[in-house]
Write a protein that holds these residues in place. Structure first.
Motif, PDB file in Angstrom:
ATOM      1  N   LEU A   1       0.538  -1.664  -0.039  1.00  0.00           N
ATOM      2  CA  LEU A   1      -0.280  -0.087  -0.198  1.00  0.00           C
ATOM      3  C   LEU A   1       1.405   1.861   0.111  1.00  0.00           C
ATOM      4  O   LEU A   1       0.576   2.111  -0.451  1.00  0.00           O
ATOM      5  N   SER A   2       1.824   0.713   0.780  1.00  0.00           N
ATOM      6  CA  SER A   2       3.124   2.604   0.462  1.00  0.00           C
ATOM      7  C   SER A   2       3.460   2.691  -0.571  1.00  0.00           C
ATOM      8  O   SER A   2       3.161   3.589  -1.031  1.00  0.00           O
ATOM      9  N   LEU A   3       4.237   1.240  -1.554  1.00  0.00           N
ATOM     10  CA  LEU A   3       4.424   1.872  -2.550  1.00  0.00           C
ATOM     11  C   LEU A   3       3.527   2.052  -3.826  1.00  0.00           C
ATOM     12  O   LEU A   3       3.684   2.761  -4.501  1.00  0.00           O
ATOM     13  N   ARG A   4       2.037   1.561  -3.892  1.00  0.00           N
ATOM     14  CA  ARG A   4       1.236   2.220  -4.287  1.00  0.00           C
ATOM     15  C   ARG A   4       1.135   3.322  -4.568  1.00  0.00           C
ATOM     16  O   ARG A   4       0.753   4.668  -5.061  1.00  0.00           O
ATOM     17  N   GLY A   5       1.097   4.062  -3.323  1.00  0.00           N
ATOM     18  CA  GLY A   5       0.681   4.952  -2.523  1.00  0.00           C
ATOM     19  C   GLY A   5       1.689   6.325  -2.783  1.00  0.00           C
ATOM     20  O   GLY A   5       1.219   8.068  -4.003  1.00  0.00           O
ATOM     21  N   GLU A   6       2.976   5.764  -2.896  1.00  0.00           N
ATOM     22  CA  GLU A   6       3.754   7.042  -4.123  1.00  0.00           C
ATOM     23  C   GLU A   6       3.886   6.632  -5.608  1.00  0.00           C
ATOM     24  O   GLU A   6       4.551   7.022  -6.465  1.00  0.00           O
ATOM     25  N   GLY A   7       2.386   5.956  -5.834  1.00  0.00           N
ATOM     26  CA  GLY A   7       2.236   5.830  -7.594  1.00  0.00           C
ATOM     27  C   GLY A   7       3.273   5.003  -7.928  1.00  0.00           C
ATOM     28  O   GLY A   7       2.951   4.824  -9.326  1.00  0.00           O
ATOM     29  N   MET A   8       3.586   3.843  -8.007  1.00  0.00           N
ATOM     30  CA  MET A   8       4.049   2.324  -8.535  1.00  0.00           C
ATOM     31  C   MET A   8       2.992   1.680  -8.620  1.00  0.00           C
ATOM     32  O   MET A   8       1.684   1.487  -8.118  1.00  0.00           O
ATOM     33  N   ALA A   9       3.067   1.328  -9.771  1.00  0.00           N
ATOM     34  CA  ALA A   9       2.194   0.514 -10.688  1.00  0.00           C
ATOM     35  C   ALA A   9       1.824  -0.920  -9.380  1.00  0.00           C
ATOM     36  O   ALA A   9       3.107  -1.139  -9.234  1.00  0.00           O
ATOM     37  N   SER A  10       0.723  -1.775  -9.589  1.00  0.00           N
ATOM     38  CA  SER A  10       0.900  -2.735  -9.291  1.00  0.00           C
ATOM     39  C   SER A  10       1.615  -3.551  -8.399  1.00  0.00           C
ATOM     40  O   SER A  10       1.999  -4.534  -7.806  1.00  0.00           O
ATOM     41  N   GLU A  11       1.882  -4.099 -10.245  1.00  0.00           N
ATOM     42  CA  GLU A  11       2.713  -5.424  -9.849  1.00  0.00           C
ATOM     43  C   GLU A  11       4.141  -5.046 -10.038  1.00  0.00           C
ATOM     44  O   GLU A  11       4.895  -6.091  -9.005  1.00  0.00           O
ATOM     45  N   GLN A  12       4.759  -3.793  -9.725  1.00  0.00           N
ATOM     46  CA  GLN A  12       5.383  -3.515  -9.464  1.00  0.00           C
ATOM     47  C   GLN A  12       6.416  -3.652  -8.080  1.00  0.00           C
ATOM     48  O   GLN A  12       6.716  -3.652  -7.399  1.00  0.00           O
ATOM     49  N   ALA A  13       4.839  -3.207  -7.583  1.00  0.00           N
ATOM     50  CA  ALA A  13       4.697  -2.952  -6.448  1.00  0.00           C
ATOM     51  C   ALA A  13       4.776  -4.037  -5.268  1.00  0.00           C
ATOM     52  O   ALA A  13       5.542  -4.380  -4.277  1.00  0.00           O
ATOM     53  N   THR A  14       4.048  -5.200  -5.788  1.00  0.00           N
ATOM     54  CA  THR A  14       4.258  -6.601  -5.641  1.00  0.00           C
ATOM     55  C   THR A  14       5.879  -7.225  -5.708  1.00  0.00           C
ATOM     56  O   THR A  14       5.778  -7.679  -4.890  1.00  0.00           O
ATOM     57  N   ARG A  15       6.685  -7.085  -7.024  1.00  0.00           N
ATOM     58  CA  ARG A  15       7.283  -7.246  -6.535  1.00  0.00           C
ATOM     59  C   ARG A  15       8.130  -6.519  -5.855  1.00  0.00           C
ATOM     60  O   ARG A  15       9.312  -7.369  -4.868  1.00  0.00           O
ATOM     61  N   GLU A  16       8.280  -5.745  -6.010  1.00  0.00           N
ATOM     62  CA  GLU A  16       8.938  -4.908  -4.554  1.00  0.00           C
ATOM     63  C   GLU A  16       8.673  -4.929  -2.987  1.00  0.00           C
ATOM     64  O   GLU A  16       9.951  -5.409  -2.450  1.00  0.00           O
ATOM     65  N   SER A  17       7.530  -5.539  -2.719  1.00  0.00           N
ATOM     66  CA  SER A  17       6.925  -6.120  -1.683  1.00  0.00           C
ATOM     67  C   SER A  17       8.222  -7.141  -0.671  1.00  0.00           C
ATOM     68  O   SER A  17       7.894  -7.100  -0.392  1.00  0.00           O
ATOM     69  N   PHE A  18       7.496  -7.941  -2.155  1.00  0.00           N
ATOM     70  CA  PHE A  18       7.688  -9.606  -1.575  1.00  0.00           C
ATOM     71  C   PHE A  18       9.432  -9.688  -2.234  1.00  0.00           C
ATOM     72  O   PHE A  18      10.242 -10.704  -1.325  1.00  0.00           O
ATOM     73  N   THR A  19      10.326  -8.687  -2.772  1.00  0.00           N
ATOM     74  CA  THR A  19      11.739  -8.821  -2.769  1.00  0.00           C
ATOM     75  C   THR A  19      12.321  -8.446  -1.564  1.00  0.00           C
ATOM     76  O   THR A  19      13.463  -9.215  -1.419  1.00  0.00           O
ATOM     77  N   HIS A  20      11.920  -7.094  -1.089  1.00  0.00           N
ATOM     78  CA  HIS A  20      12.646  -6.951   0.200  1.00  0.00           C
ATOM     79  C   HIS A  20      12.024  -7.322   1.443  1.00  0.00           C
ATOM     80  O   HIS A  20      12.301  -7.902   2.937  1.00  0.00           O
ATOM     81  N   THR A  21      10.318  -6.428   1.599  1.00  0.00           N
ATOM     82  CA  THR A  21       9.377  -6.971   3.109  1.00  0.00           C
ATOM     83  C   THR A  21       9.643  -8.566   2.848  1.00  0.00           C
ATOM     84  O   THR A  21      10.074  -9.399   4.153  1.00  0.00           O
ATOM     85  N   GLY A  22       9.268  -9.409   2.241  1.00  0.00           N
ATOM     86  CA  GLY A  22       8.619 -10.980   1.475  1.00  0.00           C
ATOM     87  C   GLY A  22      10.064 -11.361   1.856  1.00  0.00           C
ATOM     88  O   GLY A  22      10.038 -12.381   2.781  1.00  0.00           O
ATOM     89  N   GLY A  23      11.185 -10.339   1.735  1.00  0.00           N
ATOM     90  CA  GLY A  23      12.256 -11.616   1.882  1.00  0.00           C
ATOM     91  C   GLY A  23      12.333 -11.939   3.918  1.00  0.00           C
ATOM     92  O   GLY A  23      13.159 -13.101   3.679  1.00  0.00           O
TER      93      GLY A  23
END
Length: 825
Positions: free
Chosen positions: A328-350
Motif C-alpha cells: 500500500l505504501s508503494l502504491r501510494g507513491e505511484g508505483m504500478a500494482s505488479e511492480q509494487a508487488t514485486r518490490e514488496s515481496f523482494t525486500h519485505t517478503g525476503g
C-alpha cells in the motif's frame, strides 16, 4: 532468494486465476484430510510409546483392566436411606455389559473378625502371656488372704505396641473404617463404585459407559430416598470426559476470540475491509493446508496442537501486515500494482521469509523433544510457518492482481506515512533511553533467582473441575486413593517377593515413604494359620475366665469383640470377600500376577510422584527381571523428568539455531547478533519479571520461551533490513516499520493471548506468559532497540569521521565547530 520471491509474486500477480485455483484445490484437499481430526487429552499419550511407563500402562490395561472407577455419589439423605440407595443401584449397574463388578461395602467386618490371624505366632503368644499375667494378678488381689509385699501395678493389657507394629499393613488400612458401606453419616453421603471393563483412555468407551450409568441412575425414583437427595458422577472416567470437554470448549472460545480480535485490529490498522481480506485469505489457506497435513501425519491433535490454529493465525497475520502495508505504501507513491508487488515481496517478503525460516527452525528444535505434546507442537508449528509463507506467495499476489484488474487502487491518504512522535523523542533522547533501559533490564535480572517451577499436575489436568474436586472427597471417604499403582508379576511367588521388597523400602524410608500400603491376594491370607488357631483357642479359654462384672461398659464391648475374634476359623483366598478378590484379579481365567500399591501422597504433586516412582521401581524378581510397575502417577513422573532434562538443551538449541539461521540468511554474524539482541534482552527481562508477577513455569508454559525466541526475531529483522536500505531515514522507517512491528507483535500476542481465556490452568498460563513476553518485546522493539541502534550508529559515524590524530594534536572548539590543533599553533 529475494529476487526469486519477487519473481514468483509477479508471476502470480499476472496469472491470478491459475494461482487462486491451485490454492483452492489445496484448501479442499487439506480440509478433506482434516475432517476427521480428534482431540486427545490423555496424559499417557503425552509420552512416546517407547517409554516404559507407557508400555507398562498398555500391558496393565490388557492384563488387569481399568484402574479407575465410575463413581456414583448419593448426597443429602439419612444413613439408612443412603444404604438403601446403594443396595438398589448396585445390581442394576452390575447388569450393564461394560461393567465388571460393583462395590458398595467395605471388607472391614471380615478383616476385623480375622485380625488376630495376621499377628505372628510369637506376638500371639505375647498376647496370651499378657492376658494370663493380668488374670493371675486379678485372682491374687481378689483373695482376701493375699498380702502383697510390693506395691506392683497391674500387668498392662495395652496392646498399642502391637497395633503400631501392624498398623500400616494392607489389612489394617482396608478395615480401618467401622462403616460397612462407603458412607459418611456426617456428610450424608454414600459412594457406589462401578469397575468398567476397558481403560478410561478409550474416550469413546468412557463416554458410552458414563452415559449408560447416568441412564440407570435417571431411571431410579430418587424421591423415595428423601426430599433433598441427589446424585453426582465422578471417578477417573468422568474426569477424563470433563477434561476433554473443557479443552474442546477452550479451543472454540480461544479460536473465536482470537479471530474476532485479529479482524478488529486489522480493520483499525488498515481502515479497509479489502486490505483485511488480503491479509486473512493467505492465512486461511495456509491453516487449511497445515491441518490437512496434520490429519495425514497424526490423525489427532493434543492439548497443545489443538490451539495451533489461533497461534499460527496470529503469527501469520504478522507477515501479512508487513507485506500489505509495504504494498500500500508503494502504491501510494505511484508505483504500478505488479511492480509494487514485486518490490514488496523482494525486500519485505525476503525479511518475512527469513523470519519464518528462523521461527520454523526454532519450532523444529522443539520438535526434537521426547515429550509428544512438545514434539508434535514443534513439528506442526514449524511446517505451518513455512506453509503460511508459501500461501502468501501464492495467494496474496493473485488477489492483488485480481483487484488491480478491476480498477482498484488504494487511497493515497491511507498510505501516507506520518512521522511518529516517539521516533522524534528517541532520536533526541537516545542516550538517556538506552541508559534507563540498561538499568531496568539489569534490575530485572537481579530477580531471576526467584524463578520457580510449579510441579503440580494442574498444568496438565484442571484440579478445580467439579468432578476432580468431588473425586478427592470420595478418596477421603474411602480412606485411600482410587488410582493405585499395579506391579505386574507372573506367579504367587513373584507377588510375595514384590510385596516384601516394597514393604521393606517403606519401612526403611519411614516418614519419607510415599507408599500408603501394598497388597496382593496372597498377602491378604496369613500363613501358619493352623498353628495360630491353637494359640487362639488357648487365648479364648483365658478370656472365658475374665470376670465381666468388674469391667466397664467399653471394656465389656472390647472383651466381646476379642472373644469373637479368637473363635474365627482359618481362611483361604476363596474365603475372602468378593469385593476384595475382584480388586486383585485381572481379565481372563488367570487372576494371578498383580500387586497393588496405594500411594500415601497427593497424586497431583509432581515432585511426590517422582519420589514415589523411585521408591517402587527397580524391584527385582527371582529370575533377575525388574518388575513392571504401571500407573498414571509414573507417567507423570516421567513427564516431569523429561521436561527437567530437556529444557536446558531445547532453550540452548533454539537460541543457537536462530543465530545460525540468521547468520546464513542475513549474510553476516554481526547483523545476525544485532537482529537477535532485542529478543535476547526481552526474554531475560521476562525471566526477571516473572517472580515479580508471581508467575511460575510449569509442564506446558515452559515452551513459551523457545517460541518467543523464534517468533520475535522477525521484528528486529524487518527494522534492520529497512534501515540498511540506501537513503533510508530513521524517523520515516521507524514510523512505517514500527507500526507494522507493533501490529505484528500484537496479532502474535492475540494468537497466544487467546489461551488466557482458557479455563484450563496450564493453557491459561501459556497465554499469560506469552502475552507478557510479547509485551516486553514490544517495549524493547519500540524504545530500547531503536535508541541503541542510534547510539551505535552515532559512535560508528564519529569513528569514520575522525581520522587518527598525530601525537600532541588535540580537538578544540572555538565556536566554529571542532577542529584539530597542536600546542604550537
Amino acid at each position: 532468494m529475494e529476487r526469486t520471491l519477487g519473481a514468483l509474486a509477479a508471476h502470480n500477480h499476472r496469472r491470478p486465476f491459475i494461482a487462486l485455483l491451485c490454492a483452492l484445490v489445496l484448501c479442499a484437499v487439506g480440509l478433506l484430510c482434516a475432517r476427521n481430526l480428534t482431540l486427545n487429552a490423555n496424559l499417557a499419550d503425552l509420552l512416546p510409546d517407547s517409554f516404559k511407563s507407557v508400555q507398562a500402562i498398555k500391558t496393565q490395561e490388557e492384563r488387569y483392566g481399568a484402574l479407575g472407577w465410575v463413581v456414583v455419589v448419593g448426597d443429602d439423605a439419612d444413613p439408612e436411606q443412603l444404604q438403601r440407595f446403594a443396595q438398589d443401584l448396585a445390581p442394576k449397574l452390575e447388569a450393564l455389559p461394560g461393567i465388571r463388578y460393583v462395590e458398595i461395602t467395605r471388607p472391614s467386618r471380615f478383616f476385623r473378625d480375622h485380625a488376630l490371624y495376621f499377628l505372628s505366632p510369637e506376638d500371639l503368644k505375647e498376647v496370651e502371656r499378657r492376658i494370663e499375667a493380668r488374670l493371675t494378678w486379678e485372682r491374687l488381689h481378689a483373695n482376701p488372704l493375699f498380702v502383697s509385699l510390693e506395691d506392683d501395678p497391674a500387668p498392662s493389657l495395652d496392646f498399642s505396641d502391637l497395633e503400631k507394629k501392624y498398623g500400616g499393613n494392607a489389612v489394617t488400612r482396608l478395615s480401618n473404617n467401622p462403616s460397612e458401606f462407603y458412607l459418611d453419616p456426617a456428610e450424608r453421603r454414600v459412594v457406589v463404585l462401578a469397575k468398567p471393563e476397558t481403560s478410561s483412555s478409550d474416550l469413546t468407551f468412557s463416554r458410552k459407559i458414563v452415559d449408560e450409568v447416568q441412564g440407570v441412575v435417571k431411571q431410579q425414583d430418587l424421591s423415595k430416598y428423601g426430599p433433598g437427595f441427589h446424585t453426582e458422577i465422578t471417578g477417573t472416567f468422568q474426569k477424563k470426559l470433563d477434561l476433554q470437554s473443557q479443552i474442546t470448549r477452550d479451543v472454540a472460545v480461544a479460536s473465536s476470540v482470537a479471530g474476532v480480535l485479529v479482524l478488529l485490529y486489522l480493520f483499525l490498522h488498515f481502515r479497509s475491509m479489502l486490505a483485511v481480506g488480503m491479509v486473512l485469505a493467505p492465512v486461511g489457506a495456509g491453516l487449511a493446508w497445515t491441518y490437512g497435513l496434520v490429519g495425514v501425519a497424526y490423525g489427532q491433535v493434543n492439548i497443545l496442537t489443538a490451539f495451533l490454529g489461533a497461534i499460527l493465525g496470529g503469527l501469520g497475520v504478522e507477515h501479512g501486515i508487513h507485506l500489505v502495508g509495504r504494498y500500500l505504501s508503494l502504491r501510494g507513491e505511484g508505483m504500478a500494482s505488479e511492480q509494487a508487488t514485486r518490490e514488496s515481496f523482494t525486500h519485505t517478503g525476503g525479511a518475512a521469509l527469513v523470519s519464518a525460516l528462523v521461527a520454523a527452525l526454532t519450532f523444529f528444535v522443539l520438535g526434537t523433544s521426547g515429550l509428544r505434546a512438545f514434539r508434535e507442537f514443534g513439528v506442526i508449528a514449524g511446517v505451518g510457518m513455512l506453509v503460511i509463507i508459501l500461501a502468501y506467495v501464492l495467494v496474496l499476489p493473485a488477489v492483488l492482481g485480481l483487484v488491480a484488474r478491476h480498477g482498484w487502487s488504494p487511497r493515497r491518504t491511507s498510505t501516507e506515512t506520518k512521522e511518529a512522535p516517539l521516533g522524534q523523542i528517541i532520536t533526541r533522547r537516545r542516550g538517556l533511553l538506552t541508559g534507563v533501559s540498561v538499568l531496568i533490564v539489569a534490575g530485572l535480572l537481579t530477580q531471576m533467582p526467584g524463578l520457580r517451577f510449579d510441579y503440580k499436575v494442574s498444568s496438565l489436568e484442571d484440579e478445580n473441575l467439579p468432578s476432580f474436586v468431588l473425586d478427592r472427597a470420595v478418596n477421603q471417604l474411602i480412606g485411600y486413593t482410587q488410582m493405585p499403582l499395579v506391579v505386574l508379576t507372573d506367579s504367587r511367588e513373584e507377588e510375595a517377593v514384590v510385596v516384601k521388597e516394597i514393604q521393606a523400602r517403606k519401612q526403611q524410608l519411614g516418614a519419607d515413604s510415599k507408599v500408603d500400603f501394598v497388597a496382593s491376594l496372597e498377602s491378604l491370607v496369613p500363613g501358619e494359620q493352623a498353628r495360630k488357631q491353637v494359640i487362639l483357642k488357648d487365648i479364648g479359654k483365658l478370656l472365658e475366665r475374665v470376670p465381666e462384672g468388674q469391667l466397664t461398659a467399653p471394656q465389656r464391648e472390647e472383651l466381646t469383640e476379642l472373644r469373637h475374634q479368637v473363635r474365627a476359623a482359618p481362611f483361604s483366598v476363596a474365603d475372602l470377600p468378593a469385593g476384595v478378590r475382584q480388586q486383585f484379579e485381572g481379565r481372563g481365567e488367570n487372576g494371578t500376577g498383580f500387586v497393588v500399591v496405594y500411594p500415601s501422597v497427593d497424586q497431583s504433586d509432581g515432585q511426590a510422584m517422582r519420589k514415589l516412582a523411585k521408591e517402587v521401581r527397580g524391584v527385582m524378581l527371582p529370575d533377575g527381571r525388574p518388575a513392571v510397575v504401571a500407573g498414571e502417577s509414573l507417567v507423570l513422573a516421567d513427564i516431569l523428568d523429561l521436561v527437567s532434562h530437556e529444557a536446558p538443551y531445547i532453550l540452548l538449541g533454539s537460541t543457537l539455531a536462530v543465530l545460525v539461521a540468521m547468520w546464513i540468511t542475513l549474510g553476516g554474524l554481526r547483523t545476525a547478533l544485532l537482529c537477535l539482541t532485542p529478543t535476547v534482552v526481552s526474554v531475560f527481562a521476562l525471566l526477571g519479571l516473572m517472580p515479580l508477577m508471581k508467575l511460575e513455569f510449569n509442564y506446558l508454559n515452559i515452551l513459551v520461551i523457545p517460541v518467543l525466541i523464534g517468533t520475535t526475531v522477525d521484528a528486529g529483522v524487518h527494522l534492520i533490513t529497512r534501515l540498511a536500505s540506501p537513503g533510508s531515514d530513521f524517523v520515516r522507517v521507524y514510523s512505517e516499520t514500527g507500526k507494522a512491528i507493533c501490529g505484528g507483535l500484537l496479532t502474535s500476542a492475540v494468537g497466544f493471548g487467546a489461551l488466557f481465556l482458557a479455563d484450563h490452568p496450564g493453557l491459561n498460563s501459556i497465554g499469560a506468559l506469552a502475552n507478557l513476553g510479547f509485551g516486553m518485546n514490544l517495549l524493547v522493539m519500540l524504545v530500547t532497540f531503536p535508541a541503541l541502534l542510534l547510539v551505535l550508529s552515532e559512535r560508528k559515524r564519529r569513528r569514520r569521521a575522525v581520522p587518527p590524530r598525530p601525537r600532541g594534536e588535540h580537538l578544540v572548539d572555538d565556536g566554529q565547530g571542532p577542529h584539530r590543533t597542536t600546542p604550537a599553533s
